[in-house]
Design a protein around this motif. Sequence first.
Motif, mmCIF file in Angstrom:
data_model
loop_
_atom_site.group_PDB
_atom_site.id
_atom_site.type_symbol
_atom_site.label_atom_id
_atom_site.label_comp_id
_atom_site.label_asym_id
_atom_site.label_seq_id
_atom_site.Cartn_x
_atom_site.Cartn_y
_atom_site.Cartn_z
ATOM 1 N N TYR A 92 4.284 -21.587 -7.446
ATOM 2 C CA TYR A 92 3.338 -20.490 -7.589
ATOM 3 C C TYR A 92 2.493 -20.775 -8.824
ATOM 4 O O TYR A 92 2.947 -21.464 -9.745
ATOM 5 N N HIS B 78 5.797 -10.761 -5.434
ATOM 6 C CA HIS B 78 4.952 -11.785 -4.811
ATOM 7 C C HIS B 78 4.464 -11.301 -3.440
ATOM 8 O O HIS B 78 3.309 -11.497 -3.074
ATOM 9 N N HIS C 257 10.977 -9.374 -8.597
ATOM 10 C CA HIS C 257 9.976 -10.438 -8.764
ATOM 11 C C HIS C 257 9.527 -10.980 -7.396
ATOM 12 O O HIS C 257 8.333 -11.119 -7.135
ATOM 13 N N GLU D 24 2.705 -15.943 -10.963
ATOM 14 C CA GLU D 24 4.009 -15.680 -11.598
ATOM 15 C C GLU D 24 3.956 -14.455 -12.500
ATOM 16 O O GLU D 24 4.840 -13.600 -12.475
ATOM 17 N N HIS E 256 9.010 -21.330 -8.904
ATOM 18 C CA HIS E 256 8.552 -20.274 -9.818
ATOM 19 C C HIS E 256 8.563 -20.811 -11.241
ATOM 20 O O HIS E 256 9.426 -20.467 -12.033
HETATM 21 ZN ZN LIG Z 1 7.665 -16.203 -8.788
#
Ligand SMILES: [Zn+2]
Length: 279
Positions: free
Chosen positions: A206, A152, A148, A211, A254
């Motif tokens: 974010y 980003h 993850h 996300e 997040h």
């Molecule tokens: Zn994130």
Amino acid sequence: MNLPAQTRPRFFAQRRLACFILLVLFFSGCAEVPLTERKSLSIVPHSDVVALGFQEYRQVLKKAKLSRDPEKVAMVRQVGKRIARAAEWFLRKEGMEEDLHYYHWEFNLIENDKVINAWCMPGGKIAVYTGILPVTRDENGLAVVLGHEVGHAIAHHGDERLSQNLLANFGGMALSVALAQRPQATRELAMAAFGMGANIGFLLPYSRIQESEADRIGLMLMAKAGYNPKGAVSLWMRMKQQGGKTPPALLSTHPAPSSRIADIRHYLPEAMALYRRSR
Ligand SMILES: [Zn+2]
């Protein structure tokens, strides 16, 4: 509009030229996110963002206490390396080879059991805090988080957030000028933009779109690296249970929309097919 017949062609030619200039300006300030092909704002050259990121990473490491637990450190490096290799495959697959030279992967485990967080700076500089390990539980869980975070970075979300911050705070001033005139404020904006804000007490979540993009890219990365993407559902459920009075820093930067698990399930078939091919 009623224009004399002889001036009409000139008017339309001027209008076409103006449209062309606007388009050039728009796209020179834009980047494209892989997989979703969303256009994102980017007024700072990526090389500048990466250079600033490397500088901030060194600063964080200088102040941090690094873990001396050889098993945990080895696990972070092992999972990190596999996700990094998958990220390079992904960049090639998406026609983003020109981005490859920006990545100088580094994986460090910071000793702080109270911080439930991890981040990846532009250019592949990764930090994991020991506090997240009880939540990730095993290599597969850690691969969800690192996939993850690297997602980003691949989608240049740090660049986008830094551009938005510079526009909002300094009217779109160039990064070099902002750093020269307001060094501390600019560096704090950058840290918040790169997802490291929790460390300076300046949180910047974010966006929901970012996300979702990082979730989708992350699933593909972990699948390619040989980790079962189904683990993403249980990881985010465990993360949510960590809520309470002081939610994990990872959740503050997040935010998990209520639809996150449903969205992940939606992307799972694409990731599972890749996982089966990659084993
Ligand atoms: Zn994130």
